[in-house]
Write an enzyme that holds these catalytic residues in place. Structure first.
Site, PDB file in Angstrom:
ATOM      1  N   GLU A  90       0.814  -1.212   0.000  1.00  0.00           N
ATOM      2  CA  GLU A  90       0.000   0.000   0.000  1.00  0.00           C
ATOM      3  C   GLU A  90       0.851   1.267   0.000  1.00  0.00           C
ATOM      4  O   GLU A  90       1.912   1.325   0.630  1.00  0.00           O
ATOM      5  CB  GLU A  90      -0.925   0.007   1.218  1.00  0.00           C
ATOM      6  CG  GLU A  90      -2.077  -0.967   1.066  1.00  0.00           C
ATOM      7  CD  GLU A  90      -2.782  -1.240   2.390  1.00  0.00           C
ATOM      8  OE1 GLU A  90      -3.998  -1.029   2.463  1.00  0.00           O
ATOM      9  OE2 GLU A  90      -2.110  -1.673   3.333  1.00  0.00           O
ATOM     10  N   CYS A 103       3.069   8.573   1.346  1.00  0.00           N
ATOM     11  CA  CYS A 103       3.489   7.628   2.376  1.00  0.00           C
ATOM     12  C   CYS A 103       3.740   6.282   1.695  1.00  0.00           C
ATOM     13  O   CYS A 103       2.821   5.698   1.123  1.00  0.00           O
ATOM     14  CB  CYS A 103       2.412   7.507   3.448  1.00  0.00           C
ATOM     15  SG  CYS A 103       2.795   6.297   4.737  1.00  0.00           S
ATOM     16  N   CYS A 110       4.742  -6.500   7.824  1.00  0.00           N
ATOM     17  CA  CYS A 110       5.682  -5.939   8.795  1.00  0.00           C
ATOM     18  C   CYS A 110       6.036  -6.994   9.839  1.00  0.00           C
ATOM     19  O   CYS A 110       5.164  -7.702  10.344  1.00  0.00           O
ATOM     20  CB  CYS A 110       5.072  -4.715   9.483  1.00  0.00           C
ATOM     21  SG  CYS A 110       6.249  -3.845  10.570  1.00  0.00           S
ATOM     22  N   CYS A 114       3.782  -4.355  16.690  1.00  0.00           N
ATOM     23  CA  CYS A 114       3.188  -3.307  17.522  1.00  0.00           C
ATOM     24  C   CYS A 114       1.702  -3.587  17.715  1.00  0.00           C
ATOM     25  O   CYS A 114       0.972  -3.823  16.744  1.00  0.00           O
ATOM     26  CB  CYS A 114       3.392  -1.936  16.878  1.00  0.00           C
ATOM     27  SG  CYS A 114       5.125  -1.485  16.640  1.00  0.00           S
ATOM     28  N   CYS A 117      -1.268  -1.480  15.863  1.00  0.00           N
ATOM     29  CA  CYS A 117      -1.137  -1.253  14.419  1.00  0.00           C
ATOM     30  C   CYS A 117      -1.715  -2.422  13.643  1.00  0.00           C
ATOM     31  O   CYS A 117      -1.352  -3.584  13.869  1.00  0.00           O
ATOM     32  CB  CYS A 117       0.344  -1.071  14.060  1.00  0.00           C
ATOM     33  SG  CYS A 117       0.640  -0.801  12.300  1.00  0.00           S
ATOM     34  N   CYS A 334      -2.628   6.419   9.539  1.00  0.00           N
ATOM     35  CA  CYS A 334      -1.460   5.807  10.165  1.00  0.00           C
ATOM     36  C   CYS A 334      -1.869   4.610  11.014  1.00  0.00           C
ATOM     37  O   CYS A 334      -2.745   4.714  11.869  1.00  0.00           O
ATOM     38  CB  CYS A 334      -0.756   6.854  11.028  1.00  0.00           C
ATOM     39  SG  CYS A 334       0.739   6.271  11.816  1.00  0.00           S
TER      40      CYS A 334
END
Length: 343
Positions: A90, A103, A110, A114, A117, A334
């Site tokens: 993305e 961005c 990932c 976290c 997220c 975010c």
């Protein structure tokens, strides 16, 4: 299989066109791909037709393909981009007044888990090549008629992935994006965000050409950060702050610390005072982000009054800003990038 040209630096392109060609041909190709945002090799009119034919036989340009584009009511655009191996990643465009921000992602998924997220729920599929990183910028810039000159365009590596765990490709992509003969961005216009990979922060600081550095802090104590960001078990908070103190800032540069506020977890006045103490004597600023919610995230967004109270405390000692969420209606904000096909 044809080799992609996007992601090659000037020396790579010299090898791609062959030793029999004069050096200026590689420079023409380099400028056309990055500065000229060429969409197809056949469009590069500065090169002789025969050379274009030969290049096309051996190489492709190598830009990602748009699998889907989602448009937000606030003007944000989320791109789901398909890579050559069929995987998707993305990229988000955030226009705001006279400024545009792209961005971009550095990995597919990932590996940093976290807990607030949504991207973390994907896990890691693989790292992106330098070409796949640069290609996101080229595709979005060309489609939206964005120019890299004039100081309007910003690039942030805050999409999918932990950039410092793909440092060689991130650095190579940065060199191309910052090269005046390449994409031509100012060093002030590109930022990389890390969860705190301490040895890689030190390694990045030794690079002669590098982006600005942003660090995801998100907690004011070791115990709280370990719970929210399990990577803290390997890279302790005190070591992260020490690496930030040692980081060689350029004369015009500040470190950025990002802090996602979670209701009742890390948003108290006491947390704010501890953040100030943690970052004392650092040349830094703080960006506060009220949690952007997701259906699989076990935290809630604090009230605006709580965010403002936290900001008031921090800004007595440090520059402190509240980052406005963009693209919430298309899962582009975010921490929300999880390749959702629809809301």
């Amino acid at each position: 299989m044809s080799l992609p040209l996007v992601g090659m630096d000037l020396a790579d392109l010299g090898e791609a066109i062959g030793p029999d060609q004069p050096p200026y041909r590689a420079r023409q190709l380099y400028q056309a791909i990055y500065g000229g945002q060429a969409a197809e090799l056949v469009q590069i009119s500065a090169l002789p037709a025969k050379m274009r034919e030969e290049l096309t036989a051996r190489h492709c340009l190598g830009l990602p393909q748009t699998a889907h584009r989602y448009d937000s009511a606030d003007g944000t655009r989320r791109y789901l981009l398909r890579l050559d191996d069929g995987r998707t990643v993305e990229t988000v465009l955030m226009p705001e007044g006279e400024r545009d921000t792209i961005c971009i992602s550095s990995q597919v998924g990932c590996p940093v888990d976290c807990k607030f997220c949504m991207t973390a729920l994907l896990g890691l599929e693989r790292s992106l090549t330098a070409g796949e990183i640069v290609g996101q910028v080229l595709l979005v810039a060309r489609e939206n008629h964005l120019r890299q000159d004039g100081g309007r365009l910003n690039i942030v590596m805050m999409g999918q992935g932990e950039p410092l765990l793909n440092l060689p490709n991130v650095v190579k992509a940065t060199r191309i994006l910052l090269d005046p003969a390449g994409f031509g961005l100012s060093p002030r216009r590109i930022t990389v965000s890390t969860a705190g990979i301490v040895p890689k922060i030190e390694e990045l600081g030794r690079e002669p050409v590098r982006p600005k550095l942003a660090v995801s802090l998100n907690a004011s104590t070791e115990e709280s950060r370990r719970e929210l960001m399990p990577i803290t078990r390997k890279y302790h908070l005190r070591d992260l702050i020490a690496a930030c103190r040692a980081y060689p800032l350029r004369p015009w540069e500040k470190l950025t610390f990002e802090y996602v506020l979670l209701k009742g977890v890390n948003d108290s006045d006491a947390d704010a005072h501890r953040v100030v103490k943690l970052l004392a004597n650092l040349n830094a600023k703080v960006n506060l982000i009220a949690l952007n919610p997701g259906p699989e995230i076990p935290y809630r967004t604090p009230e605006p009054e709580r965010v403002e109270a936290f900001q008031r405390i921090v800004r007595r000692s440090l520059a402190c800003f509240v980052r406005k969420p963009r693209g919430l209606d298309i899962y582009a904000a975010c921490g929300q990038l999880k390749r959702y096909s629809e809301r």
